[in-house]
Scaffold this motif. Structure first.
Motif, PDB file in Angstrom:
ATOM      1  N   LYS A  33     -15.119  -7.211   6.130  1.00 50.00           N
ATOM      2  CA  LYS A  33     -15.493  -6.924   4.743  1.00 50.00           C
ATOM      3  C   LYS A  33     -15.564  -5.421   4.462  1.00 50.00           C
ATOM      4  CE  LYS A  33     -15.656 -11.151   3.539  1.00 50.00           C
ATOM      5  NZ  LYS A  33     -14.701 -11.675   2.561  1.00 50.00           N
ATOM      6  N   ARG A  34     -15.397  -4.599   5.490  1.00 57.17           N
ATOM      7  CA  ARG A  34     -15.372  -3.149   5.279  1.00 57.17           C
ATOM      8  C   ARG A  34     -14.012  -2.662   4.788  1.00 57.17           C
ATOM      9  NH1 ARG A  34     -17.704   0.165  10.034  1.00 57.17           N
ATOM     10  NH2 ARG A  34     -16.199  -0.973  11.283  1.00 57.17           N
ATOM     11  N   LEU A  35     -12.998  -3.506   4.890  1.00 57.71           N
ATOM     12  CA  LEU A  35     -11.657  -3.116   4.446  1.00 57.71           C
ATOM     13  C   LEU A  35     -11.563  -3.093   2.929  1.00 57.71           C
ATOM     14  CD1 LEU A  35      -9.257  -4.993   6.879  1.00 57.71           C
ATOM     15  CD2 LEU A  35      -9.657  -2.530   6.727  1.00 57.71           C
ATOM     16  N   ARG A  36     -11.030  -2.013   2.407  1.00 58.41           N
ATOM     17  CA  ARG A  36     -10.752  -1.906   0.968  1.00 58.41           C
ATOM     18  C   ARG A  36      -9.391  -2.528   0.693  1.00 58.41           C
ATOM     19  NH1 ARG A  36     -12.629   3.741   1.884  1.00 58.41           N
ATOM     20  NH2 ARG A  36     -14.683   3.903   0.929  1.00 58.41           N
ATOM     21  N   PRO A  37      -9.124  -2.861  -0.560  1.00 66.48           N
ATOM     22  CA  PRO A  37      -7.807  -3.422  -0.898  1.00 66.48           C
ATOM     23  C   PRO A  37      -6.638  -2.532  -0.490  1.00 66.48           C
ATOM     24  CG  PRO A  37      -9.333  -3.733  -2.725  1.00 66.48           C
ATOM     25  CD  PRO A  37     -10.029  -2.875  -1.706  1.00 66.48           C
ATOM     26  N   ASP A  38      -6.848  -1.209  -0.456  1.00 66.52           N
ATOM     27  CA  ASP A  38      -5.758  -0.301  -0.070  1.00 66.52           C
ATOM     28  C   ASP A  38      -5.609  -0.157   1.445  1.00 66.52           C
ATOM     29  OD1 ASP A  38      -7.853   1.343   0.733  1.00 66.52           O
ATOM     30  OD2 ASP A  38      -7.421   2.937  -0.703  1.00 66.52           O
ATOM     31  N   GLY A  39      -6.444  -0.883   2.208  1.00 67.49           N
ATOM     32  CA  GLY A  39      -6.340  -0.868   3.665  1.00 67.49           C
ATOM     33  C   GLY A  39      -7.230   0.147   4.359  1.00 67.49           C
ATOM     34  N   THR A  40      -7.884   1.041   3.616  1.00 70.06           N
ATOM     35  CA  THR A  40      -8.803   1.984   4.235  1.00 70.06           C
ATOM     36  C   THR A  40     -10.120   1.277   4.539  1.00 70.06           C
ATOM     37  OG1 THR A  40      -9.613   2.765   2.092  1.00 70.06           O
ATOM     38  CG2 THR A  40      -7.764   3.982   3.095  1.00 70.06           C
ATOM     39  N   ARG A  41     -10.891   1.858   5.437  1.00 72.50           N
ATOM     40  CA  ARG A  41     -12.129   1.236   5.902  1.00 72.50           C
ATOM     41  C   ARG A  41     -13.353   2.019   5.408  1.00 72.50           C
ATOM     42  NH1 ARG A  41     -13.277  -2.534   9.564  1.00 72.50           N
ATOM     43  NH2 ARG A  41     -11.147  -2.660  10.288  1.00 72.50           N
ATOM     44  N   ARG A  42     -14.332   1.274   4.886  1.00 69.70           N
ATOM     45  CA  ARG A  42     -15.622   1.854   4.518  1.00 69.70           C
ATOM     46  C   ARG A  42     -16.554   1.799   5.719  1.00 69.70           C
ATOM     47  NH1 ARG A  42     -16.936  -2.263  -0.173  1.00 69.70           N
ATOM     48  NH2 ARG A  42     -15.928  -3.554   1.353  1.00 69.70           N
ATOM     49  N   GLN A  43     -17.655   2.527   5.647  1.00 68.57           N
ATOM     50  CA  GLN A  43     -18.669   2.443   6.695  1.00 68.57           C
ATOM     51  C   GLN A  43     -19.337   1.078   6.691  1.00 68.57           C
ATOM     52  OE1 GLN A  43     -21.236   5.969   5.932  1.00 68.57           O
ATOM     53  NE2 GLN A  43     -20.946   6.252   8.117  1.00 68.57           N
ATOM     54  N   MET A  44     -19.542   0.527   5.477  1.00 65.12           N
ATOM     55  CA  MET A  44     -20.273  -0.723   5.355  1.00 65.12           C
ATOM     56  C   MET A  44     -19.874  -1.425   4.066  1.00 65.12           C
ATOM     57  SD  MET A  44     -23.854   1.261   4.926  1.00 65.12           S
ATOM     58  CE  MET A  44     -23.622   2.939   4.350  1.00 65.12           C
ATOM     59  N   PRO A  45     -19.845  -2.744   4.092  1.00 65.80           N
ATOM     60  CA  PRO A  45     -19.554  -3.485   2.863  1.00 65.80           C
ATOM     61  C   PRO A  45     -20.784  -3.534   1.962  1.00 65.80           C
ATOM     62  CG  PRO A  45     -19.933  -5.011   4.665  1.00 65.80           C
ATOM     63  CD  PRO A  45     -20.007  -3.621   5.245  1.00 65.80           C
ATOM     64  N   SER A  46     -20.570  -4.034   0.749  1.00 64.27           N
ATOM     65  CA  SER A  46     -21.685  -4.250  -0.171  1.00 64.27           C
ATOM     66  C   SER A  46     -22.105  -5.719  -0.114  1.00 64.27           C
ATOM     67  CB  SER A  46     -21.281  -3.887  -1.601  1.00 64.27           C
ATOM     68  OG  SER A  46     -20.383  -4.847  -2.119  1.00 64.27           O
TER      69      SER A  46
END
Length: 161
Positions: free
Chosen positions: A29-42
């Motif tokens: 769930k940390r993956l953004r639609p553009d394929g980059t990764r966040r530190q944490m999901p919401s």
């Protein structure tokens, strides 16, 4: 030494398959639609319909800042049974499970302040007097990927003969 790690490879070597599957779900769930990764999901990224096998084992804890307060929003059947009561609406200090309040709160500090997943394991005697083996996973959730506003936990508790 308190049995905890923020090293997810160590967790993978120690944990049960269901715990690793839950971590992998959160991680996906940390993956953004553009394929980059966040530190944490919401919290909005977490879909309860995708979590059916894990629902009895999870907790959601609201994180309030200035001053910091941690309040149980949702507590699954596993933790309610282990405690012998439902701590929903209470603070973590009031309803926590752990060897000490200091060590339990340290887990939350690592998740909230450093945005790290925390895995811990231990043995406890439940209120019913049975020895239980427990492993827990604490995961950060954030609406802005900067400030943790919820902690999602997963716990496995087994009775030992």
């Amino acid at each position: 030494m308190y049995p905890r790690t923020t090293d997810m490879e160590e967790m993978r070597r120690r944990c049960r398959p269901i715990t690793w599957a839950f971590y992998s779900y959160w991680d996906s769930k940390r993956l953004r639609p553009d394929g980059t990764r966040r530190q944490m999901p919401s919290r909005a990224d977490i879909d309860p319909t995708e979590m059916v096998p894990w629902l009895p084992h999870i907790q959601l804890i609201d994180v309030f800042h200035n001053p910091r307060r941690l309040v149980y929003r949702l507590v699954g059947e596993t933790d309610v049974s282990f405690r012998g009561y439902n701590p929903t609406g209470r603070t973590v200090e009031e309803g926590m499970i752990g060897r000490s309040a200091e060590e339990t709160l340290r887990n939350y500090e690592l998740v909230i302040d450093q945005h790290l997943p925390v895995y811990d394991w231990a043995e406890y005697v439940s209120r019913s007097g049975y020895l239980r083996s427990q492993e827990g996973l604490l995961l950060p959730l954030s609406d802005d990927d900067k400030t943790v506003n919820m902690v999602l936990t997963f716990a496995q508790v087994d009775t030992q003969a």
